[in-house]
Design an enzyme around this catalytic site. Sequence first.
Site, PDB file in Angstrom:
ATOM      1  N   CYS A 158       0.813  -1.222   0.000  1.00  0.00           N
ATOM      2  CA  CYS A 158       0.000   0.000   0.000  1.00  0.00           C
ATOM      3  C   CYS A 158       0.845   1.269   0.000  1.00  0.00           C
ATOM      4  CB  CYS A 158      -0.966  -0.012   1.167  1.00  0.00           C
ATOM      5  SG  CYS A 158      -0.219  -0.427   2.745  1.00  0.00           S
ATOM      6  N   HIS A 251      -2.384   6.787   3.988  1.00  0.00           N
ATOM      7  CA  HIS A 251      -0.979   6.765   4.375  1.00  0.00           C
ATOM      8  C   HIS A 251      -0.319   8.067   3.939  1.00  0.00           C
ATOM      9  CE1 HIS A 251      -1.552   2.750   5.568  1.00  0.00           C
ATOM     10  NE2 HIS A 251      -0.878   2.089   4.662  1.00  0.00           N
TER      11      HIS A 251
END
Lengths: 380, 380, 380, 380
Positions: A158, A251
């Site tokens: 990710c 993120h």
Amino acid sequence: MERRNVGILGATGAVGQRFIQLLADHPWFNITWLAASDRSAGKTYAEACQWRLDTPLPTRIANMVLQPNTPEAAGPDLPRIVFSSVDAPIARELEPKFAAAGCAVISNSSAFRMASNVPLVVPEVNAAHLEVLEAQPTRRAVNGSTPSGGFLVTNPNCCAIGLVLALAPLHRRFGIGKMFVSTLQAVSGAGYPGVASLDILGNIIPYIKNEEEKLQEEVGKLLGGATADAFQPAPIIVSAMCNRVPVLEGHTECVSVKLDKPATHAEVLAAWSSFQPLHGQGLDGLHLPSAPEFPVEYAPEEARPQPRLDLMRGNGMATTVGRLRPCSLFDWKFTLLSHNTVRGAAGAAILNAEVLAVMGKFDFRAFPPLRTAAQELVTV
Amino acid sequence: MERRNVGILGATGAVGQRFIQLLADHPWFNITWLAASDRSAGKTYAEACQWRLDTPLPTRIANMVLQPNTPEAAGPDLPRIVFSSVDAPIARELEPKFAAAGCAVISNSSAFRMASNVPLVVPEVNAAHLEVLEAQPTRRAVNGSTPSGGFLVTNPNCCAIGLVLALAPLHRRFGIGKMFVSTLQAVSGAGYPGVASLDILGNIIPYIKNEEEKLQEEVGKLLGGATADAFQPAPIIVSAMCNRVPVLEGHTECVSVKLDKPATHAEVLAAWSSFQPLHGQGLDGLHLPSAPEFPVEYAPEEARPQPRLDLMRGNGMATTVGRLRPCSLFDWKFTLLSHNTVRGAAGAAILNAEVLAVMGKFDFRAFPPLRTAAQELVTV
Amino acid sequence: MERRNVGILGATGAVGQRFIQLLADHPWFNITWLAASDRSAGKTYAEACQWRLDTPLPTRIANMVLQPNTPEAAGPDLPRIVFSSVDAPIARELEPKFAAAGCAVISNSSAFRMASNVPLVVPEVNAAHLEVLEAQPTRRAVNGSTPSGGFLVTNPNCCAIGLVLALAPLHRRFGIGKMFVSTLQAVSGAGYPGVASLDILGNIIPYIKNEEEKLQEEVGKLLGGATADAFQPAPIIVSAMCNRVPVLEGHTECVSVKLDKPATHAEVLAAWSSFQPLHGQGLDGLHLPSAPEFPVEYAPEEARPQPRLDLMRGNGMATTVGRLRPCSLFDWKFTLLSHNTVRGAAGAAILNAEVLAVMGKFDFRAFPPLRTAAQELVTV
Amino acid sequence: MERRNVGILGATGAVGQRFIQLLADHPWFNITWLAASDRSAGKTYAEACQWRLDTPLPTRIANMVLQPNTPEAAGPDLPRIVFSSVDAPIARELEPKFAAAGCAVISNSSAFRMASNVPLVVPEVNAAHLEVLEAQPTRRAVNGSTPSGGFLVTNPNCCAIGLVLALAPLHRRFGIGKMFVSTLQAVSGAGYPGVASLDILGNIIPYIKNEEEKLQEEVGKLLGGATADAFQPAPIIVSAMCNRVPVLEGHTECVSVKLDKPATHAEVLAAWSSFQPLHGQGLDGLHLPSAPEFPVEYAPEEARPQPRLDLMRGNGMATTVGRLRPCSLFDWKFTLLSHNTVRGAAGAAILNAEVLAVMGKFDFRAFPPLRTAAQELVTV
């Protein structure tokens, strides 16, 4: 266009739920098969799954019965396209079986990302790597002249996805030699139940198992080249420092890059804003449904990007970049944000599938005999 | 030993409250004077202040009447030792006046940190810099032969303090040439009301005004040398990336250092564990009351340090270091944690005062006439 | 006074860790035996336990070897006082065995709280209930004339403890007939790993399994009377609404009470401030080490109590009450806060043990033969 | 249908931003005028406003120039429909001026909610109250026979809206005599910057100024009746306990109701599920654009509703109810969730405007002369 049948391995997990959410109204794909662990097989999806997304679970999916996770159990219902979001140890066992059974396996798992004949792809960055799938034994093993067997394609970690989207335009124009990246990663990246609230409420956990290693090695493969049957990693030295933070989704990554050729502030911004490698590459006049118009968006405000404000840019498929400023050690520093369970997981796999569809990789002939030994598939 | 009278400028603010908490039972200092803005002067401390620490406000302090923040208004009640925690613009105006009036001003403000004749001190790191205060005009201006006038001493930015404690042992032994640091800073660093909850709940703010600049410039001054009247910054190139995170107290910093001389993992750990520069340096047989026994503690567990678990090591005065591992770009990476309002603010100033007491810098003669123009004090 | 040996069942869990923290320097008790599940037995405490409190794990405890959780395995090392913090199903099986083996079992588990011969005790509220332990068969079963066998004593649910401390002074003076209580409970109440961060970050979970039922039934037993061998619950009708909130420690409760006799605002405050039932009841001239001087503290500020500010009043053993105001439906509304893992769990059990020590209930004769069948102990 | 021009008073605040977000693509209304305080007037919206919603600020709005907040300054550009989201003291001064100038003022402010001739409306609950606006002096003051002057309509407090949606179906069928409500309110309810992060991160604030009073008095007016020129509050006794919690959006409320007539669990659920009072009441065959199909949705899972999962039901305009269970004191307990800045603020006002449009209340004649003194408007 007729929608193709697709299946999901690991359908009840956190990423499995995202697959269902993102595929619910997909114009090209139609979920016809959902598999889960033995414990859940036989139950309806609604019974087996605690749905925890903020959009309703589609009724049709809720009523589907979960199947055992083997190609044999599926029999004729086995779809030729299978999205996989199972954990790495299970992926290592299951994914080759489905490829051997003739399925296109599009996986979010880390199990085979670094395998020498498995494409690791972010389409805007290295779609050309997908051709390496033709070198996979399951693909070649089909009787007759045209290769049309199953194969395995993966998307990166990710953190790596959001990062290489921001790096690729710079690497193409200026070359990247070295880079530091420090991450502030959301709890959803750890799946469910994942991180205990006692560990993260008002706290920072400065460690995520294997994350720094993945990030450091995947960047090179993604930004490198590919020949017919091999990858040539880009010689970029990456140093990563990964942290878990009390954020739900998104993120954040703080990056500093050393460029091979000098670039001005304006040139870096221009590299990002003009980065539209998938523009107009759709099927039948359609755009790729999941491709963001601008894969990299620059937020000029002084304190951006922020998870709360920028997470859903490009429907969660764009990387938002901000704070471009000179670095006293390397060349340029910037901060980026990427939606870790959309662009960083399920959405990444779906976009890979869309590109594979456009490339004709789903134009399978008859189902191959189940004679390719699963263990032959992957050369690690 | 008789306790010395001390005062606090900016007594009602977030750092002011920490000063009061930490000085409440201090064996060497006794709070006798509290100053606040005109708006609050004349009220009792309890009336003017919304106490927001988790220990009770001492009754004696609660009943003290806040004074106007000028030396003149204090008259004979003016203490010779004044802790200052006012904002930089106010500090720029007030602190020279108090120094000119004969006070030792020990400041947490950023106003004069980089001034050419003002010591910027973390005692374990550069206590020797304190001698430069003798070059301050207020100090020298006293009639007679022995210098005993007022002066100004500062402590660094909250992030810089925790950082240089971890860097100093390495710099002394191996030399540091370059370093990256990425911070995850608690909201208490912004004072009160500071960061709005709408901006930080479940969010990251990747920007703190002037923070990267402060961190980049203060490290060099702190790790550098000093002669009688000047500082020689260490030629360390620092690149900082600063973020605000939803943590209440405790700044986490991810660091990578390039060393001048090679050092093994064990040598780095040994440098930290043997770092006890203030050991046994107290007054009258006492240790320095606020000095932690080990200024740098290494946490060997894989996911440490964490704000929730390690914040109070050394009574909040120690830096906790963890995750020492090789860096693919520089030499060593590690993560550190420091209490930003104890070690990073009020506690830092108090420890500076304790060292000044041991050095005899508080052995003032008679109060000097108020004739040194405040504007002469600082040479920026 | 010689310290008595004590053991802990469930020593590695969240409440087990609190027991160790709170007993580390206890003047009356000395930890000599730690038991854990079969999986952990044989390991040192440090190996088996991920310590997650913000004070250091005492070295002596870290090196203790975990024992199997049966009286037989302990043999002569079995301490006569055993604190238990195992889950209810395990408690149901283990605690009677230890009582039958001659131990005083002081439990934080919910397993036997409502049993007809097991005292459910908050010492300030109903210490007299402890006498009912003499009616337990293990207690009576000892050969000879003086009862000195093992027994079982419990403390209430974490929410009930804080609540009854605030209710008891009102019930004694004015009588309580009905009450509403709505709770905002910290995640630590669910143990570790407990609540997933994905479920609670920035969220509310309006349900805690069995919590409303426990709260509704325990209040009556606690505020009721006791004869030699039975309890007479107070006829108070309680309606509870329980919520989980993103707070680490500290349960907040919003209460409205209907009184039997009218009481003014001042009379309610006076009832709380004068509530010191354990005052001066210690052993050998000592106070009870864990008893707060004021079990109920009133915070007069308009927005109190708050977990962040009031959690540690009375070293975490006091209930803080605030916002006393008239109710349009009943008589008085107020908000209270109680530390759920100190006063609400381990600290509650330790205070029970201190009271039992003062009452002489630990003055066991020789160890009884292990002949009392465990299943005889409890009459539910 | 031609879209009507609307304006926004307080356009840059938190609720003002929601107005802009929700009206951006509204089929009936077109933003043509934005007003702000003197400090911001003259700037573009983008310059004056720090946009903090997670959808992009529409470009057309970004470029609009903020106007002074008086009818006179607007001149011929003054729209006949004005949404107001200014603070109560400012609303008290400004709103009557705009009504006197001939505008329909649809306000989210608390200033005039309880005024004796100002409708306080949640359309699904008491749309009939809107007729009372005809009794307002500004409305009647127009020259000629048909009343068509300006007027003022308000929506309730954010907590009251979600609450009365759940109560109204029960009150209509069974009658509500008494109720307790305990709230867990999101920080967005306090506007921006609102609640300091230092006060609410990992904490509970058990007090919101005036909130309990508003909730207790607004419920009666909303569930009561209205004649031509007066309101008859319902005689419901409400006791409220209001708390601020670390949640971004979404107020959770724990409710217990005493009914006049008995109702079974199934009857309560049926009352909610069949509650569709605005069904098919739109204009020109259109539904009311902002009205949710089901204003009250019941979530049958054991731990619902939750802000993270249920906030956006009915596009943020539905109240989600869950946990219906018997109460030991009253009749039924349940928990509800409502989006406090959509349904609880801007969306509430917009839905009021849609109903007013359908009722023909916006069919103004010529602009009235500005001769109605503002102070005549409201009879408090």
